[in-house]
Design a protein around this motif. Structure first.
Motif, PDB file in Angstrom:
ATOM      1  N   THR A 131       0.820  -1.204   0.000  1.00 58.99           N
ATOM      2  CA  THR A 131       0.000   0.000   0.000  1.00 58.99           C
ATOM      3  C   THR A 131       0.857   1.258   0.000  1.00 58.99           C
ATOM      4  OG1 THR A 131      -0.147   0.018   2.408  1.00 58.99           O
ATOM      5  CG2 THR A 131      -1.837  -1.195   1.221  1.00 58.99           C
ATOM      6  N   GLY A 132       1.855   1.297   0.851  1.00 62.32           N
ATOM      7  CA  GLY A 132       2.762   2.428   0.847  1.00 62.32           C
ATOM      8  C   GLY A 132       2.160   3.747   1.234  1.00 62.32           C
ATOM      9  N   ILE A 133       1.037   3.723   1.914  1.00 61.49           N
ATOM     10  CA  ILE A 133       0.385   4.962   2.318  1.00 61.49           C
ATOM     11  C   ILE A 133       1.140   5.567   3.488  1.00 61.49           C
ATOM     12  CG2 ILE A 133      -1.735   6.001   3.175  1.00 61.49           C
ATOM     13  CD1 ILE A 133      -3.250   3.703   1.830  1.00 61.49           C
ATOM     14  N   LEU A 134       1.570   6.784   3.325  1.00 63.90           N
ATOM     15  CA  LEU A 134       2.431   7.420   4.304  1.00 63.90           C
ATOM     16  C   LEU A 134       1.796   7.458   5.690  1.00 63.90           C
ATOM     17  CD1 LEU A 134       5.181   8.772   4.570  1.00 63.90           C
ATOM     18  CD2 LEU A 134       4.077  10.953   4.047  1.00 63.90           C
ATOM     19  N   SER A 135       0.513   7.711   5.762  1.00 63.32           N
ATOM     20  CA  SER A 135      -0.151   7.884   7.056  1.00 63.32           C
ATOM     21  C   SER A 135      -0.276   6.585   7.829  1.00 63.32           C
ATOM     22  CB  SER A 135      -1.531   8.504   6.853  1.00 63.32           C
ATOM     23  OG  SER A 135      -2.338   7.653   6.070  1.00 63.32           O
ATOM     24  N   THR A 136      -0.088   5.441   7.186  1.00 64.21           N
ATOM     25  CA  THR A 136      -0.279   4.161   7.871  1.00 64.21           C
ATOM     26  C   THR A 136       0.985   3.319   7.956  1.00 64.21           C
ATOM     27  OG1 THR A 136      -0.912   3.031   5.816  1.00 64.21           O
ATOM     28  CG2 THR A 136      -2.672   4.077   7.092  1.00 64.21           C
ATOM     29  N   LEU A 137       2.111   3.816   7.490  1.00 60.11           N
ATOM     30  CA  LEU A 137       3.281   2.954   7.426  1.00 60.11           C
ATOM     31  C   LEU A 137       3.826   2.587   8.795  1.00 60.11           C
ATOM     32  CD1 LEU A 137       6.109   4.668   7.980  1.00 60.11           C
ATOM     33  CD2 LEU A 137       5.682   5.525   5.715  1.00 60.11           C
ATOM     34  N   ARG A 138       3.348   3.237   9.863  1.00 58.94           N
ATOM     35  CA  ARG A 138       3.766   2.869  11.227  1.00 58.94           C
ATOM     36  C   ARG A 138       2.785   1.900  11.876  1.00 58.94           C
ATOM     37  NH1 ARG A 138       7.427   7.063  13.334  1.00 58.94           N
ATOM     38  NH2 ARG A 138       7.860   8.497  11.619  1.00 58.94           N
ATOM     39  N   ASP A 139       1.748   1.507  11.163  1.00 61.23           N
ATOM     40  CA  ASP A 139       0.699   0.660  11.718  1.00 61.23           C
ATOM     41  C   ASP A 139       0.951  -0.808  11.407  1.00 61.23           C
ATOM     42  OD1 ASP A 139      -1.926   3.037  10.823  1.00 61.23           O
ATOM     43  OD2 ASP A 139      -0.498   3.008  12.479  1.00 61.23           O
ATOM     44  N   VAL A 140       0.904  -1.642  12.428  1.00 59.81           N
ATOM     45  CA  VAL A 140       1.073  -3.080  12.245  1.00 59.81           C
ATOM     46  C   VAL A 140       0.057  -3.612  11.237  1.00 59.81           C
ATOM     47  CG1 VAL A 140       0.855  -5.320  13.389  1.00 59.81           C
ATOM     48  CG2 VAL A 140       2.064  -3.450  14.535  1.00 59.81           C
ATOM     49  N   ALA A 141      -1.165  -3.134  11.331  1.00 61.56           N
ATOM     50  CA  ALA A 141      -2.248  -3.648  10.493  1.00 61.56           C
ATOM     51  C   ALA A 141      -2.063  -3.321   9.011  1.00 61.56           C
ATOM     52  CB  ALA A 141      -3.581  -3.085  10.974  1.00 61.56           C
ATOM     53  N   ALA A 142      -1.184  -2.405   8.704  1.00 66.33           N
ATOM     54  CA  ALA A 142      -0.980  -2.024   7.301  1.00 66.33           C
ATOM     55  C   ALA A 142      -0.107  -3.008   6.546  1.00 66.33           C
ATOM     56  CB  ALA A 142      -0.358  -0.633   7.233  1.00 66.33           C
ATOM     57  N   TYR A 143       0.529  -3.908   7.250  1.00 65.87           N
ATOM     58  CA  TYR A 143       1.503  -4.820   6.631  1.00 65.87           C
ATOM     59  C   TYR A 143       0.911  -6.216   6.499  1.00 65.87           C
ATOM     60  CZ  TYR A 143       4.827  -1.078   7.147  1.00 65.87           C
ATOM     61  OH  TYR A 143       5.468   0.126   7.039  1.00 65.87           O
ATOM     62  N   ALA A 144       0.906  -6.726   5.274  1.00 64.91           N
ATOM     63  CA  ALA A 144       0.311  -8.029   5.000  1.00 64.91           C
ATOM     64  C   ALA A 144       1.335  -9.165   5.083  1.00 64.91           C
ATOM     65  CB  ALA A 144      -0.326  -8.027   3.620  1.00 64.91           C
ATOM     66  N   TYR A 145       2.587  -8.814   4.984  1.00 65.63           N
ATOM     67  CA  TYR A 145       3.619  -9.851   4.907  1.00 65.63           C
ATOM     68  C   TYR A 145       4.625  -9.660   6.044  1.00 65.63           C
ATOM     69  CZ  TYR A 145       1.613  -9.818   0.265  1.00 65.63           C
ATOM     70  OH  TYR A 145       0.726  -9.836  -0.780  1.00 65.63           O
ATOM     71  N   TRP A 146       4.922 -10.779   6.731  1.00 60.72           N
ATOM     72  CA  TRP A 146       5.785 -10.730   7.905  1.00 60.72           C
ATOM     73  C   TRP A 146       6.816 -11.852   7.857  1.00 60.72           C
ATOM     74  CZ3 TRP A 146       5.493  -6.982  11.674  1.00 60.72           C
ATOM     75  CH2 TRP A 146       4.384  -6.127  11.603  1.00 60.72           C
ATOM     76  N   GLY A 147       8.010 -11.536   8.328  1.00 59.71           N
ATOM     77  CA  GLY A 147       9.010 -12.562   8.558  1.00 59.71           C
ATOM     78  C   GLY A 147       8.793 -13.208   9.909  1.00 59.71           C
ATOM     79  N   GLN A 148       9.623 -14.173  10.237  1.00 59.44           N
ATOM     80  CA  GLN A 148       9.417 -14.968  11.443  1.00 59.44           C
ATOM     81  C   GLN A 148       9.972 -14.315  12.697  1.00 59.44           C
ATOM     82  OE1 GLN A 148      11.970 -15.175   9.626  1.00 59.44           O
ATOM     83  NE2 GLN A 148      13.730 -15.779  10.859  1.00 59.44           N
ATOM     84  N   GLY A 149      10.757 -13.263  12.569  1.00 62.07           N
ATOM     85  CA  GLY A 149      11.313 -12.602  13.742  1.00 62.07           C
ATOM     86  C   GLY A 149      12.687 -13.109  14.119  1.00 62.07           C
ATOM     87  N   THR A 150      13.487 -12.203  14.624  1.00 63.09           N
ATOM     88  CA  THR A 150      14.819 -12.557  15.109  1.00 63.09           C
ATOM     89  C   THR A 150      15.045 -11.847  16.436  1.00 63.09           C
ATOM     90  OG1 THR A 150      17.180 -12.674  14.518  1.00 63.09           O
ATOM     91  CG2 THR A 150      15.973 -10.713  13.783  1.00 63.09           C
ATOM     92  N   LEU A 151      15.534 -12.563  17.427  1.00 61.43           N
ATOM     93  CA  LEU A 151      15.630 -12.048  18.792  1.00 61.43           C
ATOM     94  C   LEU A 151      16.919 -11.271  18.996  1.00 61.43           C
ATOM     95  CD1 LEU A 151      14.592 -11.894  21.726  1.00 61.43           C
ATOM     96  CD2 LEU A 151      15.729 -14.095  22.117  1.00 61.43           C
ATOM     97  N   VAL A 152      16.763 -10.076  19.515  1.00 57.07           N
ATOM     98  CA  VAL A 152      17.893  -9.241  19.909  1.00 57.07           C
ATOM     99  C   VAL A 152      17.829  -9.049  21.415  1.00 57.07           C
ATOM    100  CG1 VAL A 152      18.971  -6.973  19.742  1.00 57.07           C
ATOM    101  CG2 VAL A 152      17.992  -8.047  17.699  1.00 57.07           C
ATOM    102  N   THR A 153      18.878  -9.429  22.096  1.00 54.65           N
ATOM    103  CA  THR A 153      18.956  -9.272  23.537  1.00 54.65           C
ATOM    104  C   THR A 153      20.150  -8.394  23.861  1.00 54.65           C
ATOM    105  OG1 THR A 153      18.014 -11.472  23.883  1.00 54.65           O
ATOM    106  CG2 THR A 153      19.142 -10.446  25.748  1.00 54.65           C
ATOM    107  N   VAL A 154      19.877  -7.296  24.558  1.00 50.57           N
ATOM    108  CA  VAL A 154      20.935  -6.363  24.936  1.00 50.57           C
ATOM    109  C   VAL A 154      21.118  -6.451  26.439  1.00 50.57           C
ATOM    110  CG1 VAL A 154      21.784  -4.002  24.816  1.00 50.57           C
ATOM    111  CG2 VAL A 154      20.235  -4.863  23.038  1.00 50.57           C
ATOM    112  N   SER A 155      22.280  -6.871  26.854  1.00 50.90           N
ATOM    113  CA  SER A 155      22.555  -7.013  28.278  1.00 50.90           C
ATOM    114  C   SER A 155      23.201  -5.743  28.820  1.00 50.90           C
ATOM    115  CB  SER A 155      23.470  -8.205  28.518  1.00 50.90           C
ATOM    116  OG  SER A 155      24.711  -8.022  27.861  1.00 50.90           O
ATOM    117  N   SER A 156      22.927  -5.479  30.076  1.00 49.92           N
ATOM    118  CA  SER A 156      23.453  -4.258  30.711  1.00 49.92           C
ATOM    119  C   SER A 156      24.813  -4.502  31.330  1.00 49.92           C
ATOM    120  CB  SER A 156      22.477  -3.764  31.770  1.00 49.92           C
ATOM    121  OG  SER A 156      22.250  -4.771  32.731  1.00 49.92           O
TER     122      SER A 156
END
Length: 124
Positions: free
Chosen positions: A99-124
């Protein structure tokens, strides 16, 4: 389009890390590509996006520290993260939308395609 995220790991505060997202087809001229993240006990939130025009957008929390980029020839999208802090600990997802609509590009619901995720852990 199918997306495959990689590059997560365990790092220390102040470190840098680069995430990669491989797309199964050409995305350069058709898709807005984005990164979202979901921290422990939190909702999924917008991190950064790059539109088909090449323009980039960032969440305020990562602006100046993270850089999103894409390599259209390789069908890849990257998220270069620097000055990481424990607050950046999350599962990071790449996502795509036609869609590429500027007003919705920060919305989770605007995205139809997702990857599986990759975990980032930052230790203090």
């Amino acid at each position: 389009v199918q997306l495959q995220a990689s590059g997560g790991g365990v790092v220390q505060t102040g470190d840098s890390l680069r995430l990669s997202c491989a797309a199964s087809e050409r995305t350069g001229s058709r898709y807005t590509m984005a990164w979202f993240r979901q921290g422990p006990g939190k909702e999924r939130e917008f991190v950064a996006a790059v539109r088909w025009t090449g323009t980039t957008h960032y969440a305020d929390s990562v602006k100046g520290r993270f850089t999103i980029s894409k390599d259209n020839a390789k069908n890849m999208v990257y998220l270069q993260m620097s000055s990481l802090s424990p607050e950046d600990t999350a599962v990071y997802y790449c996502a795509a939308t036609q869609t590429g609509i500027l007003s919705t590009l920060r919305d989770v619901a605007a995205y139809a395609y997702w990857g599986q995720g990759t975990l980032v852990t930052v230790s203090s």
